[in-house]
Design a protein around this motif. Structure first.
Motif, PDB file in Angstrom:
ATOM      1  N   CYS A  85       4.690  65.986   5.093  1.00 52.14           N
ATOM      2  CA  CYS A  85       4.708  65.184   6.319  1.00 52.14           C
ATOM      3  C   CYS A  85       4.110  65.965   7.475  1.00 52.14           C
ATOM      4  O   CYS A  85       4.125  67.195   7.488  1.00 52.14           O
ATOM      5  CB  CYS A  85       6.147  64.843   6.717  1.00 52.14           C
ATOM      6  SG  CYS A  85       6.855  63.575   5.713  1.00 52.14           S
ATOM      7  N   ALA A 102       3.965  61.472   5.060  1.00 55.95           N
ATOM      8  CA  ALA A 102       3.823  60.550   6.191  1.00 55.95           C
ATOM      9  C   ALA A 102       3.327  61.310   7.415  1.00 55.95           C
ATOM     10  O   ALA A 102       3.550  62.513   7.550  1.00 55.95           O
ATOM     11  CB  ALA A 102       5.166  59.892   6.492  1.00 55.95           C
ATOM     12  N   THR A 103       2.647  60.594   8.283  1.00 56.71           N
ATOM     13  CA  THR A 103       2.157  61.207   9.512  1.00 56.71           C
ATOM     14  C   THR A 103       2.680  60.414  10.708  1.00 56.71           C
ATOM     15  O   THR A 103       2.549  59.195  10.745  1.00 56.71           O
ATOM     16  CB  THR A 103       0.612  61.171   9.552  1.00 56.71           C
ATOM     17  OG1 THR A 103       0.136  61.840   8.396  1.00 56.71           O
ATOM     18  CG2 THR A 103       0.084  61.864  10.793  1.00 56.71           C
ATOM     19  N   THR A 115       3.207  56.718   4.968  1.00 61.19           N
ATOM     20  CA  THR A 115       2.975  55.936   6.191  1.00 61.19           C
ATOM     21  C   THR A 115       2.263  56.803   7.234  1.00 61.19           C
ATOM     22  O   THR A 115       2.543  57.996   7.346  1.00 61.19           O
ATOM     23  CB  THR A 115       4.318  55.486   6.799  1.00 61.19           C
ATOM     24  OG1 THR A 115       5.093  54.881   5.775  1.00 61.19           O
ATOM     25  CG2 THR A 115       4.110  54.507   7.941  1.00 61.19           C
ATOM     26  N   SER A 116       1.358  56.199   7.954  1.00 62.35           N
ATOM     27  CA  SER A 116       0.710  56.959   9.015  1.00 62.35           C
ATOM     28  C   SER A 116       0.714  56.153  10.307  1.00 62.35           C
ATOM     29  O   SER A 116       0.175  55.052  10.367  1.00 62.35           O
ATOM     30  CB  SER A 116      -0.724  57.288   8.589  1.00 62.35           C
ATOM     31  OG  SER A 116      -1.407  57.858   9.675  1.00 62.35           O
ATOM     32  N   ARG A 118      -0.163  56.826  14.275  1.00 62.85           N
ATOM     33  CA  ARG A 118      -0.636  57.786  15.288  1.00 62.85           C
ATOM     34  C   ARG A 118      -0.994  57.032  16.540  1.00 62.85           C
ATOM     35  O   ARG A 118      -1.788  56.110  16.513  1.00 62.85           O
ATOM     36  CB  ARG A 118      -1.835  58.555  14.754  1.00 62.85           C
ATOM     37  CG  ARG A 118      -1.525  59.230  13.431  1.00 62.85           C
ATOM     38  CD  ARG A 118      -2.751  59.851  12.838  1.00 62.85           C
ATOM     39  NE  ARG A 118      -3.188  60.971  13.655  1.00 62.85           N
ATOM     40  CZ  ARG A 118      -4.036  61.885  13.213  1.00 62.85           C
ATOM     41  NH1 ARG A 118      -4.523  61.805  11.989  1.00 62.85           N
ATOM     42  NH2 ARG A 118      -4.396  62.876  13.989  1.00 62.85           N
ATOM     43  N   GLU A 175      -1.797  51.826   6.255  1.00 60.73           N
ATOM     44  CA  GLU A 175      -2.479  52.564   7.316  1.00 60.73           C
ATOM     45  C   GLU A 175      -2.447  51.771   8.615  1.00 60.73           C
ATOM     46  O   GLU A 175      -2.832  50.619   8.646  1.00 60.73           O
ATOM     47  CB  GLU A 175      -3.930  52.830   6.900  1.00 60.73           C
ATOM     48  CG  GLU A 175      -4.682  53.772   7.814  1.00 60.73           C
ATOM     49  CD  GLU A 175      -4.140  55.190   7.740  1.00 60.73           C
ATOM     50  OE1 GLU A 175      -4.246  55.895   8.743  1.00 60.73           O
ATOM     51  OE2 GLU A 175      -3.615  55.572   6.681  1.00 60.73           O
TER      52      GLU A 175
END
Lengths: 368, 384
Positions: B321, B338-339, B355-356, B358, B383
């Motif tokens: 992560c 995940a991010t 999961t990302s 941002r 995404e």
């Protein structure tokens, strides 16, 4: 409903903790990042539904008293029941009791007044997170006089030498309690006994001028009592030397052990503090370690246990070490296989390296 | 009779905090890895030796009530005084919600009278700051003021967002400008007042009778006092102070704790931060973890990378992560790889593997809970 009352008996605990017990007794040695040894026995009792716990403590108990307070952190600050710290009494000229029998004798009222008919007795050196509910049920179902909690040790270590071994038949009735070092079935020091019986044995022991309730009252009278054993499963540890203390702290860095001891539906309880979350500064490097709140980390920490409020400055490396509450490690220090007791200050640029088998111990409040 | 008692306004809904205040009052919103917003004011009271405190609640008070309990963590469980939670109530002649800050105090005049103090400290539970109210009181007494209002210097270009106090050189207030277009001063009111009780009581009673009044300290009581030439003084405060009124400022205030200077506030032995603590075990930092510039509370398991983030208790961050500039509330679980960047994750949300999310530097940080997350994931796949 049948219930138990608790007793933590510290009188006959062997401990070889050197520097760690200069100023405290073994039961209040810090363990596992934020606990004291006694927290495990105490929490297990409370988590098993026990509402009154007595502690037999003879010496160096200032730190223990400070830790326990009113018992509120274990929900033992109660109108009924609660926590009783019972020192022995030396002032009765007719009192001829010795050893832990002195405690039993002089604190009869604790047992007499308690509403429970059963007593769960424990020391402080067996570390586990256990609900004794099933053991108690087993005790009641089989109408035993005494139920000894035992555990099977896969890999025997020197610290196990001083603990009794249990020989039982196929259905758990105890045939012998020995010192046979090869027997992996260890008595944990935790047992359940009927209260009336306990009081009778106390009187007998005093009459015979005995000084050890378990040895003289139960072990030596085994034939005349219905004694059974209940096997404890899951993570546990016996701690009675610096070496075992160090090794068992390090074992908590294996996640499985950590989870089994701490992350159960019931938590081990301890004194609550007001420390903020751990603060990691820029460039901190922390791996495979346990950290309690209040720490401020600017350096590197690997394979170590840090208690509350430890400060690790920039350019410092700590490996395989146990650092107790409020230690300050200045810049450019290197520590490996070290145990620092509380409030130690390690000044800039120091290198302290112990060995894995013999960690280097620094006593409380020293400046190195 | 006590010299001073505190009245803490904690009924605010905090609409601009979005999902964060869906089910809890703004003062109860988790803050700083371990605390709730109100803990700063409650700890200020403890450290300032305010021994009698009324906490006025209104909006979604369950969590807040449970948090405050009998006041034990703040040493406010006392035989006399201590903390009393004051919620709106009905009585013989009816009853109503608190319609404004002044009304909330007005409806509890009987509570204050019971303690019969000389001075009343009025504070609110949604600001982050550490202040010794005794210093405020000392000045109040020294200037023989009817009211003393704590002020802080704000940048001139932001002054028009605040209630601005115009003062003479010796800090006597002659004018109150609510959000002035052309500010004459940059001293903003912090919403912290000390009143001489007899004076305040009279004004509260008069104000309650005025139908046109909004029953607000800033809008009604203070201007009325100024109209009558009462002695109002400003008390200048020079520390950190933040109103966490918006998601952006909530996020910023959390990030501010990672600063070297203000961040030390939590570790200040002479000004301890108290809260309702739990018995979670110490945090476990795994072999491959990379942690820096962050605050992490007990009970966390960290195996991934954490940077410039705040983790509350019992959070799990799995391997691979990357958590950056984010705030993870208690019980959040982040699945492998995940991010998260500039995300505020609410209590017990489980973020699936890979999961990302941002959020760009110029956008407002995103608040998510399980429902919002499920909605997002169905809309756009994994995404985002």
């Amino acid at each position: 409903m049948d219930t138990m009352m608790g007793l933590i008996n510290l009188e006959h605990e062997h401990h070889v903790f050197n520097e760690l017990t200069y100023f405290r007794n073994g039961s209040s040695i810090p363990f596992g990042g934020r606990y004291r040894m006694i927290d495990f026995a105490l929490s297990n009792m409370v988590n098993s539904g026990i509402h009154e716990v007595a502690i037999f403590a003879r010496s160096k108990f200032r730190s223990l008293l400070d830790h326990l307070g009113t018992g509120e952190n274990w929900s033992l600050d109660r109108r009924n029941g609660g926590l009783y710290i019972l020192p022995p009494d030396w002032n009765d000229p007719t009192d001829m009791s010795r050893g832990d029998l002195q405690f039993f004798h002089n604190n009869r009222d604790y047992f007499r007044r308690g509403k429970s008919s059963y007593v769960l007795i424990s020391g402080s050196q067996f570390i586990s997170n256990t609900n004794y509910h099933d053991a108690f049920k087993f005790h009641l179902d089989r109408k035993a006089d005494v139920t000894l909690i035992s555990t099977k040790i896969e890999e025997l270590q020197p610290e196990h030498n001083s603990y009794f071994r249990i020989e039982a038949d196929d259905i758990g009735w105890v045939k012998n309690i020995t010192n046979d070092r090869k027997n992996p079935s260890l008595f944990t020091g935790v047992y359940i006994i009927n209260k009336e019986l306990l009081m009778e044995i106390v009187d007998d022991c005093i009459a015979y001028n005995n000084n050890h309730f378990f040895v003289h009252g139960i072990k030596e009278r085994l034939a005349g009592l219905k004694v059974q054993t209940y096997r404890h499963r899951g993570y546990s540890a016996f701690i009675n030397t610096i070496e075992s203390y160090y090794r068992q702290n390090m074992k908590l860095l294996e996640e499985k052990n950590y989870q089994e001891l701490f992350y159960q539906p019931t938590f081990v309880r301890t004194k609550i503090s007001t420390n903020p979350p751990v603060k990691y500064r820029k460039d901190s490097v922390v791996k495979n370690s346990i950290l309690a709140n209040g720490c401020i980390i600017a350096g590197e920490v690997e394979d170590s246990v840090l208690f509350r409020g430890v400060s690790v400055k920039k350019g410092t490396t700590i490996k395989n070490s146990i650092i107790m509450q409020r230690c300050t490690i200045d810049e450019g220090v290197y520590l490996e296989n070290v145990i620092l007791d509380k409030d130690v200050h390690v000044t800039e640029g120091q290198r302290i390296i112990g060995s894995k088998d013999k960690p280097y111990v620094v006593a409380k409040r020293q400046t190195v | 009779m006590e010299e001073i008692i505190g009245m803490l306004l904690a009924g605010g809904e905090g609409k601009r905090l979005g999902a964060l205040t869906n089910n809890i009052a703004k003062p109860a919103v988790p803050f700083g890895g371990k605390y709730r917003i109100i803990d700063f004011t409650l700890s200020n009271c403890t450290n300032s030796n305010i021994q009698t405190l009324g906490v006025l609640t209104q909006y979604s008070p369950l969590e807040l009530n449970r948090h405050i309990g009998n006041g034990k963590p703040w040493d406010l469980d006392r035989g006399t005084g201590g903390v009393s939670v004051l919620s709106p109530y009905t009585a013989k002649n009816g009853g109503d919600w608190y319609s404004g800050t002044a009304d909330a105090i007005y409806q509890n005049i009987h509570f204050i009278n019971q303690h019969n103090p000389e001075y009343v400290l009025v504070i609110s539970g949604d600001h982050i700051y550490q202040m010794d109210y005794q210093r405020l009181l000392e000045q109040h007494k020294a200037t023989e003021a009817d009211a003393t209002i704590s002020v802080i210097e704000v940048p001139w270009e932001e002054a028009s967002r605040f209630g601005i106090l115009n003062t003479t050189e010796n800090l006597r207030i002659y004018e109150f400008d609510e959000k002035p277009i052309n500010p004459k001063s940059n001293l903003a009111s912090m919403g912290i007042y000390i009143f001489t009780w007899e004076t305040l009581k009279a004004y509260l009673i008069k104000d309650a009778q005025k139908k046109s009044s909004s029953h607000d300290f800033g809008k009604d009581i203070i201007p009325a006092m100024l109209d009558n030439d009462l002695r109002l003084y400003a008390y200048q405060f020079n520390g950190y102070w933040k109103d966490v009124g918006t998601i952006q400022s909530y996020w910023e205030a959390n990030m501010d704790l990672l600063d070297e200077d203000w961040g030390q506030a939590l570790n200040n032995k002479n000004w301890k931060m108290y809260t309702n603590d739990t018995n979670y075990p110490p945090q476990f930092i795994g072999e491959d973890a990379v942690v820096s510039h962050s605050l992490i509370n007990s009970g966390c398991f960290v195996y991934g990378m954490i940077e410039s983030s705040v983790l509350f208790k019992n959070v799990v961050v799995e391997r691979g992560c990357s958590i950056n500039q984010s705030i993870l509330h208690p019980g959040v679980k982040v699945g492998k790889n995940a991010t998260l960047e500039r995300v505020i994750v609410m209590e017990n949300t489980e973020i699936p593997e890979g999961t990302s999310i941002r959020i760009g530097e110029n956008e407002e940080p995103l608040v998510i809970n399980q429902d919002i997350l499920t909605g997002m994931l169905t809309l756009s796949g994994e995404e985002i």
